[in-house]
Design an enzyme around this catalytic site. Structure first.
Site, PDB file in Angstrom:
ATOM      1  N   PRO A  88      40.839  58.920  37.645  1.00 58.46           N
ATOM      2  CA  PRO A  88      41.366  59.043  39.013  1.00 58.46           C
ATOM      3  C   PRO A  88      40.336  59.655  39.980  1.00 58.46           C
ATOM      4  O   PRO A  88      40.453  59.499  41.188  1.00 58.46           O
ATOM      5  CB  PRO A  88      42.578  59.972  38.863  1.00 58.46           C
ATOM      6  CG  PRO A  88      42.943  59.920  37.412  1.00 58.46           C
ATOM      7  CD  PRO A  88      41.693  59.628  36.665  1.00 58.46           C
ATOM      8  N   GLU A 115      45.759  64.380  29.731  1.00 57.18           N
ATOM      9  CA  GLU A 115      45.441  64.882  31.081  1.00 57.18           C
ATOM     10  C   GLU A 115      43.985  64.609  31.462  1.00 57.18           C
ATOM     11  O   GLU A 115      43.518  65.061  32.501  1.00 57.18           O
ATOM     12  CB  GLU A 115      45.760  66.374  31.188  1.00 57.18           C
ATOM     13  CG  GLU A 115      47.235  66.710  31.062  1.00 57.18           C
ATOM     14  CD  GLU A 115      48.114  65.930  32.042  1.00 57.18           C
ATOM     15  OE1 GLU A 115      47.766  65.867  33.227  1.00 57.18           O
ATOM     16  OE2 GLU A 115      49.145  65.382  31.596  1.00 57.18           O
ATOM     17  N   ARG A 153      36.422  36.899  36.780  1.00 57.72           N
ATOM     18  CA  ARG A 153      36.615  35.703  37.598  1.00 57.72           C
ATOM     19  C   ARG A 153      35.463  35.455  38.570  1.00 57.72           C
ATOM     20  O   ARG A 153      35.376  34.392  39.168  1.00 57.72           O
ATOM     21  CB  ARG A 153      37.971  35.745  38.323  1.00 57.72           C
ATOM     22  CG  ARG A 153      38.111  36.832  39.340  1.00 57.72           C
ATOM     23  CD  ARG A 153      39.520  36.875  39.898  1.00 57.72           C
ATOM     24  NE  ARG A 153      39.837  35.730  40.750  1.00 57.72           N
ATOM     25  CZ  ARG A 153      39.378  35.550  41.991  1.00 57.72           C
ATOM     26  NH1 ARG A 153      38.546  36.423  42.519  1.00 57.72           N
ATOM     27  NH2 ARG A 153      39.724  34.499  42.677  1.00 57.72           N
ATOM     28  N   ASP A 168      37.597  34.010  48.848  1.00 55.75           N
ATOM     29  CA  ASP A 168      38.755  34.881  48.726  1.00 55.75           C
ATOM     30  C   ASP A 168      38.871  35.862  49.869  1.00 55.75           C
ATOM     31  O   ASP A 168      37.886  36.285  50.448  1.00 55.75           O
ATOM     32  CB  ASP A 168      38.665  35.706  47.431  1.00 55.75           C
ATOM     33  CG  ASP A 168      39.078  34.900  46.228  1.00 55.75           C
ATOM     34  OD1 ASP A 168      39.759  33.890  46.420  1.00 55.75           O
ATOM     35  OD2 ASP A 168      38.707  35.295  45.118  1.00 55.75           O
TER      36      ASP A 168
END
Ligand code: 21W
Length: 254
Positions: A88, A115, A153, A168
């Site tokens: 994170p 954690e 991709r 895209d």
């Protein structure tokens, strides 16, 4: 490109083989995915990968030794790979980061659980740290799969229609226009007439304006970065004028 994934849940990555472009890319050997179980690098009877945090607090932390041994094993096997920790605290993953990672010979993706992983792994054993967004997951595995999916991709050959990835949304910097297919009328909702007109110029203009409208309504942040053409600006000014007219009407009424 090879993706080596270090995880305590290697079975999660079999979902990549269920279907779609990633499965086909693996079958056609454009990419390979090798999950490696971090527990295989423990030495105790219970195959322990976690321990209590120094300083106290709730939850558990991943022990550094098995993760370090797993990273060293993966690096020895794939010496040209770039090691990425999914965390994170990492830099935000976006289309540009995905594009950048296609330049790597291979990726070693390190997934944490509990954690988090002992800080010394981040400091000494990884090249990069990536987060996939500001929400809390239960571990790095889904984030690793997001990275594998988005990077795969972009590798030439994997999409089939080579340059579709270049067109895209997020590569062009605008959200994509709405898409329709048959039937022409579905549950009372019709396909816009212009798309059936056969007028390629009109279709192109409609799509561009639909993209601009969606972007300004849902993701105005994207427009601040994006270069707008003269035609785009004209359309935006017309929108502005229409909105002002509506606001004016309502304020004279009240
Ligand atoms: C979630 C680990 C929350 C740690 C210090 C003090 C990888 C992820 C993950 C996870 C915490 C990514 C704490 C977006 C994500 C991931 C598991 C916080 C509590 N630490 N991208 N207190 N979101 N998440 N631990 O969650 O491993 S990439």
């Amino acid at each position: 490109m090879n993706f080596t994934v270090l995880t305590i849940f290697p079975e999660m990555f079999s979902t990549l083989l269920v279907g779609g472009i990633v499965k086909r890319a693996i079958e056609n050997e454009y990419i390979s995915v090798e999950p490696i179980d971090i527990r295989g690098f423990t030495n105790d009877r219970h195959r322990t990968v976690d321990d209590r945090p120094y300083g106290g607090g709730c939850g558990m932390v991943m022990k550094p030794e098995p993760v370090a041994e797993a990273v060293r094993h993966a690096r020895k096997k794939r010496p040209e790979s770039y090691t990425v920790l999914l965390t994170p605290q990492g830099r935000l993953f976006d289309q540009q980061v995905a594009q950048e990672l296609t330049g790597c010979k291979g990726l070693i993706l390190v997934c944490g659980r509990y954690e988090g992983i002992d800080e010394r792994i981040r400091e000494h054993l990884v090249d990069d740290e990536i987060s996939i967004g500001d929400y809390v997951l239960t571990g790095g595995e889904l984030a690793a799969m997001v990275v594998i999916d988005a990077v795969s991709r972009l590798i030439p050959g994997t999409l089939g229609g080579e340059d579709s990835a270049q067109e895209d949304s997020f590569s062009t910097g605008l959200l994509e226009h709405p898409q329709y297919t048959r039937p022409r009328s579905f549950e009372g909702a019709d396909v816009p007439d212009v798309l059936l007109s056969g007028n390629h110029g009109a279709v192109k203009e409609w799509r561009r304006q639909a993209s601009l409208l969606r972007t300004v309504l849902n993701r105005p942040d994207l427009l601040r970065e994006h270069h707008l053409s003269r035609d785009d600006m004209e359309f935006m000014k017309k929108l502005q004028k229409d909105i002002k007219t509506i606001i004016g009407k309502h304020s004279t009424e009240s």
